[in-house]
Write an enzyme that holds these catalytic residues in place. Structure first.
Site, short mmCIF file in Angstrom:
data_model
loop_
_atom_site.label_atom_id
_atom_site.label_comp_id
_atom_site.label_asym_id
_atom_site.label_seq_id
_atom_site.Cartn_x
_atom_site.Cartn_y
_atom_site.Cartn_z
N SER A 45 0.82 -1.22 0.00
CA SER A 45 0.00 0.00 0.00
C SER A 45 0.84 1.26 0.00
O SER A 45 2.04 1.24 0.28
CB SER A 45 -0.95 0.04 1.20
OG SER A 45 -0.33 0.66 2.30
N ALA A 46 0.15 2.37 -0.28
CA ALA A 46 0.76 3.70 -0.28
C ALA A 46 1.36 4.04 1.09
O ALA A 46 2.27 4.87 1.19
CB ALA A 46 -0.31 4.74 -0.62
N LYS A 47 0.85 3.38 2.13
CA LYS A 47 1.26 3.73 3.48
C LYS A 47 2.69 3.30 3.81
O LYS A 47 3.26 3.75 4.80
CB LYS A 47 0.27 3.16 4.51
CG LYS A 47 -1.17 3.48 4.22
CD LYS A 47 -1.48 4.98 4.15
CE LYS A 47 -1.73 5.54 5.50
NZ LYS A 47 -2.34 6.88 5.45
N ASP A 48 3.27 2.44 2.97
CA ASP A 48 4.68 2.09 3.15
C ASP A 48 5.55 3.35 3.10
O ASP A 48 6.57 3.46 3.77
CB ASP A 48 5.16 1.16 2.03
CG ASP A 48 4.57 -0.23 2.14
OD1 ASP A 48 3.83 -0.49 3.10
OD2 ASP A 48 4.87 -1.06 1.26
N THR A 78 -1.03 1.23 7.26
CA THR A 78 0.11 1.89 7.91
C THR A 78 0.79 0.91 8.86
O THR A 78 2.02 0.87 8.96
CB THR A 78 -0.35 3.15 8.67
OG1 THR A 78 -0.94 4.04 7.73
CG2 THR A 78 0.80 3.84 9.38
#
Ligand code: PMP
Length: 323
Positions: A45-48, A78
């Site tokens: 995910s983008a949260k990395d 996250t």
């Protein structure tokens, strides 16, 4: 060596995700649409991006060291990014997650060795046991706790300002008319929006907020709306938080769970892009905006996570019928 994509740790593979042109999912619209495929980050995910950025910043500033306990409240993504950083830096992860989170995400988190504190997502945000309050309580009673506080820490936005924004600008060959993205903590849309508007101030930024979140009313009237739980994971909030920079957003759309989920299912069938409900919300936002355009536009959007995290929910026909 970076072009060979060889890294000393999995976290080295964060960022430089592909940008993919949508075809059948946007057929008939007077727009070229490109999607940033954020589920191709290592933990999906983008949260990395924000996990790596916030942890590296805290290490650099001496606010975090090996052996500390990272505490955060997360819709799940996250927490996975933080687990990746915890493995690298010798940290422990204690994460507050809603009980209603998809089973796939809970299983992934357990597999990564994350200690889960499950809370009832239906509790009002001012309840001490709620998702919005519980993490602070855990921080207070945990020795050597470190709280990234993704909902209020503008390093979240900065991670996207430094990474996602410039990547999109280059990948779009510096020609963008509209950015459409979901708003959860607001880090993605505001970080990217700030960077893109600095390059070209004519770029319009459209946020997609779920029905039941307080952001939409706040954006329109300056007063938060009344919150109610939504099935869409990762977008919206029950109260106003610190990361959204509302002045960077030109318009906000409200998406229903149903429209977001059906759009995600379309995306899987029409484009073979198996993405989560917030990606469906983004696609729905793109379609809504593109149908209102008076001239052809280049639209970029962000698909934050993978549909493999929601096989038991939005890709399960029984679950969809039940809800
Ligand atoms: N989609 C998913 C699946 C998410 O987990 C998140 C993060 N809460 C978002 C979208 C929203 O991203 P942001 O927090 O950067 O607004």
């Amino acid at each position: 060596m970076t072009d060979l994509r060889v890294y000393d740790h999995i976290s080295g593979a964060v960022g430089w995700t592909p940008l993919v042109r949508l075809r059948r999912a946007v057929e008939g619209l007077a727009a070229e649409v490109f999607a940033k495929i954020e589920f191709m980050n290592p933990m999906g995910s983008a949260k990395d991006r924000i996990a790596r950025f916030m942890i590296e910043k805290a290490l650099r500033e001496g606010r975090l060291r090996s052996g500390d306990v990272v505490v955060e409240n997360s819709s799940g993504n996250t927490a996975m990014g933080l687990a990746m950083m915890a493995a690298r830096e010798g940290l422990t992860c204690r994460m507050v997650v809603r009980r209603q989170t998809s089973q796939e995400k809970l299983d992934c988190l357990r597999a990564l060795g994350v200690e889960l504190i499950l809370v009832d997502g239906a509790l009002p945000p001012d309840d001490p046991e709620s998702y919005n309050r519980k993490a602070r309580q855990v921080v207070a009673r945990t020795p050597r706790a470190f709280f990234p506080d993704q909902h209020n820490n503008r390093a979240n936005n900065e991670a996207h300002y430094r990474g996602t924004g410039p990547e999109i600008w280059k990948q779009m060959e510096e020609r963008i008319d509209v950015l459409v993205a979901g708003i959860g903590t607001g880090g993605t849309i505001c970080g990217v929006a700030r960077y893109l508007k600095e390059q070209d101030r004519r770029i319009r930024v459209i946020a997609v907020d779920p029905v039941g979140s307080v952001f939409h009313d706040y954006f329109r009237t300056g007063r938060p709306g009344t919150s109610r739980p939504s099935l869409l994971e990762g977008l919206g909030d029950e109260e106003i938080i610190g990361c959204p920079e509302f002045e960077l957003i030109d318009d906000m759309l409200q998406v229903s769970d149903r429209d977001a989920f059906l759009a995600a299912r379309d995306l899987a069938r029409l484009e073979a892009i198996l993405a989560g409900g917030s990606s469906g919300a983004a696609l729905w936002g793109v379609r809504t905006i593109a149908s209102r355009l008076d001239r052809p536009a280049r639209i970029v959007t962000v698909f934050p996570d993978s549909g493999s995290r929601y096989l038991s929910t939005i890709y399960n026909d029984d679950w969809m019928r039940r809800h």
